[in-house]
Design an enzyme around this catalytic site. Structure first.
Site, mmCIF file in Angstrom:
data_model
loop_
_atom_site.group_PDB
_atom_site.id
_atom_site.type_symbol
_atom_site.label_atom_id
_atom_site.label_comp_id
_atom_site.label_asym_id
_atom_site.label_seq_id
_atom_site.Cartn_x
_atom_site.Cartn_y
_atom_site.Cartn_z
ATOM 1 N N CYS B 69 0.990 -1.002 0.024
ATOM 2 C CA CYS B 69 0.013 0.009 0.123
ATOM 3 C C CYS B 69 0.826 1.248 -0.039
ATOM 4 C CB CYS B 69 -1.033 0.028 1.164
ATOM 5 S SG CYS B 69 -0.146 -0.409 2.752
ATOM 6 N N HIS B 116 18.829 0.681 -2.132
ATOM 7 C CA HIS B 116 17.414 1.044 -2.001
ATOM 8 C C HIS B 116 16.617 -0.254 -1.543
ATOM 9 C CE1 HIS B 116 13.705 3.058 -2.462
ATOM 10 N NE2 HIS B 116 13.242 1.966 -3.395
#
Lengths: 281, 463
Positions: B69, B116
């Site tokens: 989400c 990342h």
């Protein structure tokens, strides 16, 4: 030569306990609750090495290495480490190590710095003449002090954590501590076991004296006997109050802290300065 | 074997990441508003189709998509081309205006892409630092990739390394320590007081949402005996059946308080439900066993003086909020240490990929040399047809030994060149004698190209 060997061995034990404590400090800093290899292995190594040193010293001296300040402190440190191994295995928490192991480090460091006897002394010879009963009397009493030291460390932990929880400022310390209930259990059980061991030590002492008529003449004015009795009664009172519920938690923990400070003071002031071998001196 | 990174770096340069270029392209809560994130998100049931569609593109070696989400990110091993296709796909899917795409959609390449993913997996890039769900989501992303045959050795290695580094960062720092939600803060405090909660009895007063959430969390932590007390018996019954709890009649509250260990109060009563006298009596009856009171009602249900009673731990909603804020601040402090650990993990992963690529380059050089040897050997045997089988065998043995001797030094050169490519090596302008420079020279001498013979075989998507 034996003197140098024993001193080196004592030094090695201090080093091992020191390394163990550093392992616990690191684990505590990292917030690891459960014991890990980096804490268990050094602790067991230190305990095994200490046991070996005590055996070597005992064989060399020809009696149990618990006599005098040197022997007493060494044995207390060893029994604390032994108790802690059981405690850790049972409770699966390593945070106690950070509070308990400094005792082992300091006590063994004193033993190392003071340097123990390299040959059997007159006092030791006189004590060893009394046989196994006396050795057990000594071991019981000293083991109880280890239990009280653990109760002291637990009490300190409880007081600190209880203060943080009540102040509602949950800091790094709280996150690294075991639960209050666990600490309370350690304090209660340590006090209980200490009482049993001290009681046993005293009973064995009395039985030992019963066989020596001259002992009964002097024990009444012997400070060691009275202080032991005083300590036993103080801890018995704390345990009674804890079990009753009035002193469950913080009060009991504080009691364990105060009582141990009393034990510490009495041990150095009375035992070392006023009496060495009570009952037959 | 070298990938021309024109599209990635804006120049015709050989990227040291031979065998493919790792990229991470996506958008997250940091760059995109929730409506974009919602539109871009790939549902689990759509994932196989999306992955296979991408894997059919010839320039893509391997691919995995992380979709939660808070973020949708594509991790891929590119054999050629750039990240524009990914940008376009994400932009169109999220209906992001073309002018905004460079702001909303980020792209990381090679070391930055690796770094990342490591940050994402450890929760350092999350909305709430250190939140644990993302670790499972990263695991799920690579699982879906593997199941669909679009994740090969390199992405597998990358995700495994990221999960390992994330676990290490979590266990060796405090980034995930301390509750950051009010309901969980109450549970954590309960655990700090009682330890195991399985023998503890929990009472919920009232029927507020927060108290039900707290009860749920307590149950998750092992609390089995839960009671609900409400002035409305019907409401209490309904809630009790919904949460598998027992009903405690409101009029028996005072006498039952003694057996409770944790009380969560959230009634709408205009006065104190638990006064000092009531709690004092309860503590007497429970022989001072600790009592944890959580007052999340407004106005309060528990008299503040109750906190003064021996072995009573009273926390109201402001106290819990302060605890969570402190925990969030503590997590942020731990981020610095976590970043250091992640950097170590990234270095290790980059070294692993370089070793992998060195192996691939050596295989290619040896294959080329073997081809030459075989060709020359055949020609010799053809021209000298008077050679006995023993002589042929001796010549073959000689040529093999000679080839091995000749290739020994270049092979070691390739290995050391890959090792010498450090993380600061300039990619577009490798300095003389740097790892990249030596490597490019060797590749030039031996004609090493990007090829399917590289160690990184493209996985075959499952139909």
């Amino acid at each position: 030569m034996w003197g140098e060997i024993l001193t080196s061995l004592d030094g090695a034990v201090v080093l091992l306990y020191g390394i163990t404590w550093l392992g616990y400090a690191r684990s505590f800093g990292l917030g690891r609750q459960a014991p890990t290899k980096s804490t268990i292995v050094p602790l067991l190594t230190a305990l095994i090495a200490h046991t070996a040193v005590l055996i070597v010293r005992g064989i060399h001296l020809g009696h149990t290495p618990t006599i005098g300040m040197h022997g007493a402190l060494g044995f207390v440190a060893w029994s604390m480490a032994l108790c802690y191994v059981f405690l850790q295995t049972h409770l699966r928490t390593s945070a106690f190590g950070i509070f308990i192991l400094p005792f082992a480090v300091v006590f063994t460091a004193i033993v190392w710095l003071v340097g123990g006897p390299t040959d059997s002394t007159d006092l030791a010879a006189k004590m060893s003449e009394r046989g196994a009963l006396f050795a057990l009397h000594m071991a019981g009493a000293l083991f109880s002090y280890s239990c009280f030291a653990i109760a002291f460390a637990g009490g300190l932990m409880y007081v600190l954590l209880d203060r943080e929880l009540h102040s509602k400022k949950i800091g790094a310390l709280t996150r690294r501590m075991p639960p209050l209930a666990k600490i309370d259990k350690v304090v209660t059980h340590s006090v209980g076991l200490g009482l049993i061991m001290l009681g046993l030590g005293m009973v064995l002492g009395v039985i030992g004296l019963a066989g020596q008529p001259e002992g009964w003449e002097s024990w009444e004015d012997n400070a060691k006997v009275f202080t032991a009795l005083l300590i036993w009664m103080a801890y018995a009172f704390i345990l009674f109050m804890m079990i009753r519920g009035d002193w469950r938690g913080r009060r009991g923990a504080l009691g364990a802290v105060v009582c141990f400070l009393m034990v510490f003071a009495l041990y150095f002031v009375v035992n070392l300065m006023f009496a060495n071998l009570h009952g037959a001196v | 074997m070298g990938t021309t990174c024109r599209a990635l770096y804006g120049g015709d340069v050989i990227c040291p990441c031979v065998g493919g270029t790792l990229v991470a392209v996506g958008l997250s809560h940091k760059t995109a508003a929730v409506e974009f994130r919602d539109r871009v998100g790939v549902a689990e049931r759509q994932m196989p189709e999306v992955l296979r569609e991408w894997a059919r593109q010839p320039e893509i070696g391997e691919i995995a998509i992380l979709s939660t989400c808070n973020r949708t990110e594509i991790y891929a091993l590119l054999r050629s081309g750039g990240v524009d296709n990914f940008r376009k796909w994400l932009g169109e899917r999220g209906q992001v205006a073309e002018a905004d795409r460079s702001k909303v959609i980020y792209a990381h390449i090679d070391r930055e892409a690796v770094h990342h993913l490591f940050r994402v997996a450890s929760g350092l890039d999350s909305m709430i630092v250190g939140e644990p769900q993302v670790l499972g989501q990263v695991r799920e992303a690579v699982r879906l990739g593997r199941e669909n045959g679009v994740v090969g050795r390199k992405l597998n290695g990358l995700f495994d390394a990221a999960l390992k580094a994330a676990k290490r960062a979590r266990s060796e720092t405090g980034i995930d320590r301390g509750a950051v939600s009010i309901s969980y803060a109450a549970v954590e405090l309960a655990r700090q007081i009682f330890g195991e909660l399985n023998q503890k009895e929990v009472l919920v007063l009232g029927a507020g949402k927060m108290s039900r959430l707290t009860m749920d969390n307590l149950r998750d932590q092992g609390a089995t005996t839960c009671f609900i007390a409400n002035r409305s018996a019907e409401r209490a019954e309904a809630l009790a059946s919904e949460y598998h709890a027992k009903v405690l009649p409101w009029d028996r509250l005072e006498e039952s308080l003694a057996r409770m260990d944790i009380v969560i109060a959230s009634t709408a009563a205009p006065h104190y439900v638990l006064t000092t006298d009531i709690v004092r009596e309860a503590m007497k009856a429970r022989r001072n066993r600790p009592l944890f009171l959580v007052d999340i009602a407004a106005p309060r249900d528990v008299a503040p003086e109750v906190a003064e009673l021996y072995n009573v731990f009273l926390y109201n909603i402001d106290d819990l909020k302060a605890v969570t804020e402190e925990n969030i601040a503590a997590r942020r402090k731990e981020m610095v240490r976590a970043e250091e650990l992640l950097s170590e993990g990234v270095d290790q992963f980059m070294a692993w990929t370089r070793a992998l690529e060195a192996q691939g380059a050596i295989v290619q050089i040896r294959e080329w040399a073997e081809e030459q040897r075989q060709a020359e050997l055949e020609r010799l045997i053809r021209n000298r047809n008077d050679m006995t089988p023993e002589q042929q065998k001796a010549v073959e043995e000689f040529s093999r030994r000679l080839m091995n001797k000749f290739l020994d030094r270049p092979s070691r050169g390739v290995k050391s060149a890959y090792r010498a490519i450090d993380n600061t090596d300039e990619i577009d302008q490798p300095s003389e004698h740097s790892g990249s420079w030596i490597l490019n020279s060797l590749k030039h001498f031996f004609g090493v190209k990007a090829s399917e013979k590289s160690i990184d075989h493209k996985p075959t998507p499952k139909s």
